[in-house]
Design an enzyme around this catalytic site. Structure first.
Site, short mmCIF file in Angstrom:
data_model
loop_
_atom_site.label_atom_id
_atom_site.label_comp_id
_atom_site.label_asym_id
_atom_site.label_seq_id
_atom_site.Cartn_x
_atom_site.Cartn_y
_atom_site.Cartn_z
N TRP A 45 -7.26 3.83 -10.68
CA TRP A 45 -6.58 3.77 -9.37
C TRP A 45 -7.32 2.83 -8.43
O TRP A 45 -6.71 2.01 -7.76
CB TRP A 45 -6.46 5.18 -8.77
CG TRP A 45 -5.77 5.18 -7.45
CD1 TRP A 45 -6.35 5.19 -6.22
CD2 TRP A 45 -4.36 5.14 -7.22
NE1 TRP A 45 -5.40 5.17 -5.23
CE2 TRP A 45 -4.16 5.14 -5.83
CE3 TRP A 45 -3.25 5.10 -8.05
CZ2 TRP A 45 -2.90 5.10 -5.25
CZ3 TRP A 45 -1.99 5.08 -7.48
CH2 TRP A 45 -1.83 5.08 -6.09
N TRP A 46 -8.63 2.98 -8.37
CA TRP A 46 -9.41 2.10 -7.50
C TRP A 46 -9.18 0.64 -7.86
O TRP A 46 -8.97 -0.19 -6.98
CB TRP A 46 -10.89 2.43 -7.61
CG TRP A 46 -11.33 3.68 -6.93
CD1 TRP A 46 -10.60 4.48 -6.08
CD2 TRP A 46 -12.61 4.28 -7.03
NE1 TRP A 46 -11.36 5.54 -5.67
CE2 TRP A 46 -12.60 5.44 -6.23
CE3 TRP A 46 -13.77 3.96 -7.73
CZ2 TRP A 46 -13.71 6.26 -6.10
CZ3 TRP A 46 -14.87 4.77 -7.61
CH2 TRP A 46 -14.84 5.92 -6.79
N TYR A 106 0.84 -1.20 0.00
CA TYR A 106 0.00 0.00 0.00
C TYR A 106 0.88 1.25 0.00
O TYR A 106 0.68 2.17 -0.80
CB TYR A 106 -0.94 0.01 1.21
CG TYR A 106 -1.72 1.28 1.31
CD1 TYR A 106 -2.95 1.42 0.67
CD2 TYR A 106 -1.22 2.39 2.00
CE1 TYR A 106 -3.65 2.61 0.72
CE2 TYR A 106 -1.92 3.58 2.05
CZ TYR A 106 -3.13 3.68 1.42
OH TYR A 106 -3.81 4.87 1.46
N TYR A 130 -4.33 16.78 0.96
CA TYR A 130 -4.82 15.41 1.12
C TYR A 130 -3.71 14.60 1.78
O TYR A 130 -2.59 14.56 1.30
CB TYR A 130 -5.15 14.84 -0.26
CG TYR A 130 -6.02 13.60 -0.29
CD1 TYR A 130 -6.29 12.84 0.83
CD2 TYR A 130 -6.57 13.19 -1.50
CE1 TYR A 130 -7.09 11.72 0.76
CE2 TYR A 130 -7.38 12.07 -1.59
CZ TYR A 130 -7.63 11.34 -0.45
OH TYR A 130 -8.42 10.22 -0.53
N HIS A 143 1.67 4.30 -3.05
CA HIS A 143 1.36 5.70 -2.79
C HIS A 143 2.60 6.60 -2.75
O HIS A 143 2.48 7.79 -2.48
CB HIS A 143 0.60 5.85 -1.47
CG HIS A 143 -0.84 5.51 -1.59
ND1 HIS A 143 -1.30 4.21 -1.66
CD2 HIS A 143 -1.94 6.30 -1.69
CE1 HIS A 143 -2.62 4.23 -1.77
NE2 HIS A 143 -3.03 5.48 -1.80
#
Length: 99
Positions: free
Chosen positions: A76-77, A18, A41, A22
């Site tokens: 992306w999802w 993960y 963000y 990112h």
């Protein structure tokens, strides 16, 4: 600005993956977020509970919600579905927090 906070989950065996995905996020995703009025963000990983705590400042709910319909967000999802729980549309399972 509207400040939002929400939580998501990450699979217990996927913390490193993960974080790798990112670091950094795709430039085109970052550009879409900015063009839709998202600022500051940030996502934080709680490894002990497999939780992700996210905050973002947005210019409007309408523009923020429009991010979901962009091609880059949809890609992306899908890219993230093997490292975190997802809804049937591949969006991450999330819960908005109230301030």
């Amino acid at each position: 600005m509207i400040r939002k906070a929400f939580v998501m989950q990450v699979n217990p065996d996927a913390h490193e993956e993960y974080q790798r995905r990112h670091n950094p996020i795709w430039p085109e995703l970052e550009a879409v977020l900015k063009s839709h009025g998202a600022h500051n963000y940030a996502i934080y990983l709680d490894k002990a509970r497999n939780l992700l705590f996210a905050t973002v400042e947005i210019e409007s709910e309408e523009r923020w919600n429009a991010v979901a319909s962009t091609d880059v967000c949809q890609r992306w999802w899908k890219y993230m579905t093997d490292v975190m729980p997802a809804n049937p549309d591949n969006s991450p399972v999330s819960s908005e927090l109230q301030g």
